[in-house]
Design a protein around this motif. Sequence first.
Motif, PDB file in Angstrom:
ATOM      1  N   THR A  99       0.889  -1.113   0.030  1.00 30.19           N
ATOM      2  CA  THR A  99       0.084  -0.060   0.138  1.00 30.19           C
ATOM      3  C   THR A  99       0.859   1.221   0.048  1.00 30.19           C
ATOM      4  O   THR A  99       1.965   1.252   0.769  1.00 30.19           O
ATOM      5  N   SER A 100       0.367   2.272  -0.865  1.00 28.78           N
ATOM      6  CA  SER A 100       1.208   3.491  -0.595  1.00 28.78           C
ATOM      7  C   SER A 100       0.813   4.403   0.151  1.00 28.78           C
ATOM      8  O   SER A 100      -0.544   4.564   0.298  1.00 28.78           O
ATOM      9  N   THR A 101       1.561   5.211   0.955  1.00 28.83           N
ATOM     10  CA  THR A 101       1.535   6.241   1.779  1.00 28.83           C
ATOM     11  C   THR A 101       1.794   7.529   1.381  1.00 28.83           C
ATOM     12  O   THR A 101       3.037   7.579   0.925  1.00 28.83           O
ATOM     13  N   SER A 102       1.143   8.466   1.557  1.00 31.33           N
ATOM     14  CA  SER A 102       1.415   9.731   1.339  1.00 31.33           C
ATOM     15  C   SER A 102       2.286  10.378   2.589  1.00 31.33           C
ATOM     16  O   SER A 102       1.839  10.446   3.580  1.00 31.33           O
ATOM     17  N   THR A 103       3.046  11.006   2.174  1.00 27.40           N
ATOM     18  CA  THR A 103       3.954  11.799   3.391  1.00 27.40           C
ATOM     19  C   THR A 103       3.155  13.375   3.701  1.00 27.40           C
ATOM     20  O   THR A 103       3.683  13.989   4.526  1.00 27.40           O
ATOM     21  N   LYS A 104       2.472  13.935   2.760  1.00 21.48           N
ATOM     22  CA  LYS A 104       1.843  15.186   2.737  1.00 21.48           C
ATOM     23  C   LYS A 104       0.528  14.976   2.889  1.00 21.48           C
ATOM     24  O   LYS A 104      -0.076  13.860   2.497  1.00 21.48           O
ATOM     25  N   HIS A 105      -0.106  15.751   3.845  1.00 15.29           N
ATOM     26  CA  HIS A 105      -1.410  15.675   4.576  1.00 15.29           C
ATOM     27  C   HIS A 105      -2.426  17.158   3.867  1.00 15.29           C
ATOM     28  O   HIS A 105      -1.548  18.092   4.100  1.00 15.29           O
ATOM     29  N   PHE A 106      -3.462  16.825   3.460  1.00 13.37           N
ATOM     30  CA  PHE A 106      -4.372  17.915   3.014  1.00 13.37           C
ATOM     31  C   PHE A 106      -5.688  18.067   3.564  1.00 13.37           C
ATOM     32  O   PHE A 106      -6.233  16.992   3.760  1.00 13.37           O
ATOM     33  N   CYS A 107      -6.375  19.344   3.776  1.00 15.03           N
ATOM     34  CA  CYS A 107      -7.719  19.139   4.131  1.00 15.03           C
ATOM     35  C   CYS A 107      -8.681  19.008   2.900  1.00 15.03           C
ATOM     36  O   CYS A 107      -8.532  19.248   1.993  1.00 15.03           O
ATOM     37  N   SER A 108      -9.338  17.943   2.963  1.00 10.95           N
ATOM     38  CA  SER A 108     -10.419  17.551   2.192  1.00 10.95           C
ATOM     39  C   SER A 108     -11.448  18.618   1.821  1.00 10.95           C
ATOM     40  O   SER A 108     -11.910  18.407   0.959  1.00 10.95           O
ATOM     41  N   GLN A 109     -11.744  19.450   2.722  1.00 11.97           N
ATOM     42  CA  GLN A 109     -12.647  20.444   2.549  1.00 11.97           C
ATOM     43  C   GLN A 109     -12.206  21.744   1.933  1.00 11.97           C
ATOM     44  O   GLN A 109     -12.580  22.003   0.572  1.00 11.97           O
ATOM     45  N   CYS A 110     -10.980  22.269   2.027  1.00  5.60           N
ATOM     46  CA  CYS A 110     -10.551  23.344   1.391  1.00  5.60           C
ATOM     47  C   CYS A 110      -9.001  23.082   0.532  1.00  5.60           C
ATOM     48  O   CYS A 110      -8.556  24.049  -0.238  1.00  5.60           O
ATOM     49  N   GLY A 111      -8.331  22.018   0.895  1.00  3.92           N
ATOM     50  CA  GLY A 111      -7.173  21.835   0.218  1.00  3.92           C
ATOM     51  C   GLY A 111      -5.931  22.324   0.855  1.00  3.92           C
ATOM     52  O   GLY A 111      -4.695  22.091   0.327  1.00  3.92           O
ATOM     53  N   GLN A 112      -6.129  22.888   1.908  1.00  5.09           N
ATOM     54  CA  GLN A 112      -4.802  23.511   2.783  1.00  5.09           C
ATOM     55  C   GLN A 112      -3.852  22.421   3.130  1.00  5.09           C
ATOM     56  O   GLN A 112      -4.665  21.657   3.781  1.00  5.09           O
ATOM     57  N   LYS A 113      -2.622  22.649   3.021  1.00  3.22           N
ATOM     58  CA  LYS A 113      -1.957  21.722   3.852  1.00  3.22           C
ATOM     59  C   LYS A 113      -1.919  21.564   4.813  1.00  3.22           C
ATOM     60  O   LYS A 113      -2.099  22.762   5.961  1.00  3.22           O
ATOM     61  N   ALA A 114      -1.930  20.474   5.727  1.00  4.11           N
ATOM     62  CA  ALA A 114      -2.070  20.290   6.948  1.00  4.11           C
ATOM     63  C   ALA A 114      -1.009  19.366   7.678  1.00  4.11           C
ATOM     64  O   ALA A 114      -0.270  18.661   6.922  1.00  4.11           O
ATOM     65  N   LYS A 115      -0.613  19.400   9.026  1.00  2.00           N
ATOM     66  CA  LYS A 115       0.321  18.462   9.675  1.00  2.00           C
ATOM     67  C   LYS A 115      -0.377  17.312   9.998  1.00  2.00           C
ATOM     68  O   LYS A 115      -1.672  17.201  10.081  1.00  2.00           O
ATOM     69  N   ILE A 116       0.445  16.080  10.054  1.00  2.00           N
ATOM     70  CA  ILE A 116      -0.166  14.857  10.230  1.00  2.00           C
ATOM     71  C   ILE A 116      -0.708  14.907  11.843  1.00  2.00           C
ATOM     72  O   ILE A 116      -1.616  14.261  12.072  1.00  2.00           O
ATOM     73  N   SER A 117      -0.101  15.618  12.700  1.00  2.00           N
ATOM     74  CA  SER A 117      -0.688  15.845  14.176  1.00  2.00           C
ATOM     75  C   SER A 117      -1.878  16.504  14.247  1.00  2.00           C
ATOM     76  O   SER A 117      -2.560  16.663  15.151  1.00  2.00           O
ATOM     77  N   ASP A 118      -2.375  17.541  13.100  1.00  2.00           N
ATOM     78  CA  ASP A 118      -3.481  18.521  13.153  1.00  2.00           C
ATOM     79  C   ASP A 118      -4.863  17.527  13.308  1.00  2.00           C
ATOM     80  O   ASP A 118      -4.948  16.505  12.578  1.00  2.00           O
ATOM     81  N   ARG A 119      -5.748  17.916  14.250  1.00  2.00           N
ATOM     82  CA  ARG A 119      -7.058  17.181  14.059  1.00  2.00           C
ATOM     83  C   ARG A 119      -8.030  18.305  13.373  1.00  2.00           C
ATOM     84  O   ARG A 119      -9.119  17.804  12.799  1.00  2.00           O
ATOM     85  N   PHE A 120      -7.543  19.432  13.224  1.00  2.00           N
ATOM     86  CA  PHE A 120      -8.713  20.445  12.504  1.00  2.00           C
ATOM     87  C   PHE A 120      -7.847  21.080  11.351  1.00  2.00           C
ATOM     88  O   PHE A 120      -6.552  21.491  11.687  1.00  2.00           O
ATOM     89  N   CYS A 121      -8.483  21.477  10.500  1.00  2.00           N
ATOM     90  CA  CYS A 121      -7.708  22.488   9.499  1.00  2.00           C
ATOM     91  C   CYS A 121      -7.576  23.796   9.982  1.00  2.00           C
ATOM     92  O   CYS A 121      -8.267  24.398  10.555  1.00  2.00           O
ATOM     93  N   SER A 122      -6.361  24.439   9.936  1.00  2.00           N
ATOM     94  CA  SER A 122      -5.795  25.540  10.405  1.00  2.00           C
ATOM     95  C   SER A 122      -6.494  26.627   9.530  1.00  2.00           C
ATOM     96  O   SER A 122      -6.204  27.882  10.092  1.00  2.00           O
ATOM     97  N   SER A 123      -6.695  26.353   8.208  1.00  2.00           N
ATOM     98  CA  SER A 123      -7.269  27.471   7.379  1.00  2.00           C
ATOM     99  C   SER A 123      -9.038  27.764   7.542  1.00  2.00           C
ATOM    100  O   SER A 123      -9.408  28.649   7.823  1.00  2.00           O
ATOM    101  N   CYS A 124      -9.759  26.346   7.362  1.00  2.00           N
ATOM    102  CA  CYS A 124     -11.212  26.786   7.418  1.00  2.00           C
ATOM    103  C   CYS A 124     -11.846  25.855   8.894  1.00  2.00           C
ATOM    104  O   CYS A 124     -12.966  26.039   8.993  1.00  2.00           O
TER     105      CYS A 124
END
Length: 181
Positions: free
Chosen positions: A150-175
């Motif tokens: 299985t492939s894993t991505s090292t970058k995470h993004f908000c599925s709502q607005c597309g803003q870059k997120a840290k792996i430890s974030d529970r909520f998007c810092s933008s929206c």
Amino acid sequence: MSYTANLTENRRIAIANRGNQTTISLTSSNVGQQQSQTTGFTTGSWQSLPQLYQLGTNFVLKINSDRNSYYLLIQAHGISTIPAPDLNNAVEVDLQKSEDSTTIPHKIEFEPMAPMPPMQPMKMGNMSMDLNSMSMKMGNMSLNMNDSQTSTSTKHFCSQCGQKAKISDRFCSSCGYQLDR
């Protein structure tokens, strides 16, 4: 009436007379390939068996009919009528009577095709594709269709607005949208 003869190892002729029409079929075969050419001539009813002669690499077919005597030149790529040729140096070719006088036989056995070798991986610059393992790589990204990996991505993004997120974030810092884990 129908007659056949082998002109060469891979080339066969079939000659038939139906009413006033004489039909000549040439069949050539090589491994995995077959070519057939059929030509018809209005000759009238045959008065005697056709005669086939070899002149060098060409053949001459003599047909005696109720209308006239006809000579047909059979070459590698065609059949045509010709005036009476000099057949003194010609070799007569035996014609075999065909069992079925209503059809001209074309049965030729073929060898089965060999399987293709596996495709080699394709590469262009920093991109590569391997169809055998169903994988594609471009730069530091990869796509693999293999079930065991299985492939894993090292970058995470908000599925709502597309803003870059840290792996430890529970909520998007933008929206403020709750991030999926």
